[in-house]
Write an enzyme that holds these catalytic residues in place. Sequence first.
Site, PDB file in Angstrom:
ATOM      1  N   GLY A 366      48.891-104.253  29.256  1.00 28.09           N
ATOM      2  CA  GLY A 366      47.711-103.476  28.919  1.00 28.09           C
ATOM      3  C   GLY A 366      48.030-102.402  27.909  1.00 28.09           C
ATOM      4  N   SER A 689      34.300-114.066  16.580  1.00 29.18           N
ATOM      5  CA  SER A 689      33.110-113.823  17.401  1.00 29.18           C
ATOM      6  C   SER A 689      31.927-113.283  16.607  1.00 29.18           C
ATOM      7  CB  SER A 689      33.452-112.857  18.546  1.00 29.18           C
ATOM      8  OG  SER A 689      33.861-111.611  18.039  1.00 29.18           O
ATOM      9  N   LYS A 732      32.056-105.986  25.405  1.00 27.46           N
ATOM     10  CA  LYS A 732      30.998-106.115  24.401  1.00 27.46           C
ATOM     11  C   LYS A 732      29.630-105.788  24.991  1.00 27.46           C
ATOM     12  CE  LYS A 732      33.474-109.568  21.645  1.00 27.46           C
ATOM     13  NZ  LYS A 732      33.506-110.959  21.158  1.00 27.46           N
TER      14      LYS A 732
END
Length: 786
Positions: A366, A689, A732
């Site tokens: 992470g 995307s 998102k």
Amino acid sequence: MGDIVVEEEIVISEEEALELPLLPRRDTVIFPHLVTQLVVVRQSSLRAIEEAIAHDRAIVVVARRDLEAAELTFDHLYSIGTEATIGRHLKMPDGTGTLWVHGQRRVRITQLVHDEPFFKAKVVPIEESTGKPPQTEALMRAVLALFEKSIKLSLKLPEDAYIAAMNIEEPGWLADFVASSLDLALEKRQEILEALDPHDRLQRINILLAQELDVLELQSKIHTQVQEEVDKSQREYFLREQLKAIQKELGDVDPQTREMNELKEKIASAGMPEAVMQKANEEADRLTTMPPASPEVSVIRTYLDWLVTLPWDKETEDNLDIKQAAKVLDENHYGLTKVKERILEYMSVRKLSEGKLRSPILCFVGAPGTGKTSLGKSIAQALGRKFVRISLGGIRDEAEIRGHRRTYVGALPGRIIQTMRTAGTINPLFMMDEIDKVGMDFRGDPSSALLEVLDPEQNFAFSDHYLDVPYNLSKVMFITTANVLDPVLPALRDRMEVIDLPGYTEEEKLGIAVQFLVPKQLSEHALTQDQLRFSTGALRRIIREYTREAGVRNLEREIGNICRKVARLVAEGERPPHLVTSQSLAKYLGPQKFFWGTAEERDEIGVAMGVAHTEMGGDVLGVEVTLMEGRGNLTLTGQLGEVMRESAQAALSYARSRSAAFDLDPKLFEKTDIHIHVPAGAIPKDGPSAGITIATALISALVRQPVHKEVAMTGEITLRGRVLPVGGLKEKVLAAHRAGIKTFVMPKRNEKDLGDVPANVRRDVRFVYVQQMDEVLATALVDKRF
């Protein structure tokens, strides 16, 4: 008194110059009146000797000025040499020759007559004065005194050399004799040979003798000190042996024996495996037989100390109370549901298997500040295990992991074994931070050394170079952390169970701030909740407008910044604000630092709203398209990556292929330049995307139809208009919700990912699942005909 300067005239013979064979030497300077042995190898020199023997046995010996020159010339030789008479000459079996020459006088070489088949030179003899004025007589006595002291201190000078020197009457001869006796460099010997004035020559020898005497006195002093230490050690050894014999008769035990007995007791009680105990006892027996002054004693003793202090069978009992462990994890960390579930599952299976389950090897991946290291501490607390940690960032030497062999001076075990000794148990929770930042150079590859450590099939017999015995790491619970997985070796990645820690959402950050950060900062700044509180709106505004990160480190810093300012007010006796609201934040933190994207204010042509996923979460991303008269060129700006540029090309190709369906003239594309721009231009962007977003903005500009301002979208587009799934959907959707988006268009195959989105967001946003670009246009464009 001033220095006395004696000027002695040098007499150069009036005889005609002599032509004599010449013998150049690389490392020899011959002085007059002295016999010297020479070994001759060069064929030209051997022929010169034969020529001299055939006549009057006279030859000139001169030192070479240039030792590297292959072909000798006049410039490569010193100008002052020695005329010598050849005494005995021996021819050796290997073709070389050995001869003894007796120096006669100094000569000045004026010319090389020829160099084949041997060197022959024209020389002028130099006759020197033999007078002894008082100053020279005094200097001779001084030289003799220094020479006598040097002979007494030196191991190289024979004692009869001083007797020979005492019987020399001529000052120049004395100087030559002393110079030939001393161990001088070639250049120094040549300087003495070229000193034609006997008084000057004696002065030079006097200086050289004084320097040599200083060195000899220092050597003698060092030798005396060393000898005293050796004598002292031998004396102590004999006294110690006598003391042992006395103590043995009296029944007492000396300290060394007592120490060895204690060491053997520690070995017996350390719980070592049989093979390790046998090795330890062998080393202890070696230590017993060694004298205390031996340098090997400290090496063996350090090795045995490491063996007896390592945990071999000591382990802590795991806390297998699942509910209590879950409570501990929830108290220390907000969210991170998947990680907590994995730990609780491990504890559950271990409880049912009665401890037979192998410890997992987890890898937390992470962004910085997402709580990877602190999560490891919480897991150790929940399990009831010791927590130890090492940072692997910047390690480039394999010995950092495996240690150095004992043959090296100052050798130690690697950091794995060192940390295990620190833990004191054989089953700690061992965290390896920054495993993605391990380097590699000529000293080895630490990542490859970690393969054995992190492999359950091998680490039960981990081999450290220093210990040289197997060590069991199979009961250790290893947790590694990384920011990205790409630099990690594939073989190493395969041995670990990777758990992604995505960046915290805004709601998660808010929960962490309320539950952990604010109470922590109040405590650290000696404030109470009566003196300072934060409204939810203030914390939310700090998260949105004053930080932009995946973790919460900067959020904690900003809260601490406010606490410091309030603490100062309290210390100065002024009234604290009691409550920090969103309106008063600028007073403490200054103007807004970061700006998030928002929905458009009105429906516009050629502008579509996309969404992006970053380490800091998600953000809305507008795509702008402008058409101009031209030649069909496509311009892409906004620091777009290669994948995003290809998405734009695919969107344009799709629009051109559907020109008939959109009522567009096919020639329109040939006479129109298209400019696609994605703000902000300073931020690099990439990924597939934004494909349907670019296609929507492009088609909107071509058909002159506006796009709904409250619609955002994400999805990859193909040339046939199919919409493919993308990643980062949770972030998102949250970014779109924050920006005020009411309708979110997304790929049908991403519908399963909405389970991670908070329920309140799912209620506020209308989701449209699409599989074809036509469905996107039907939702996004104001005119539903397209």
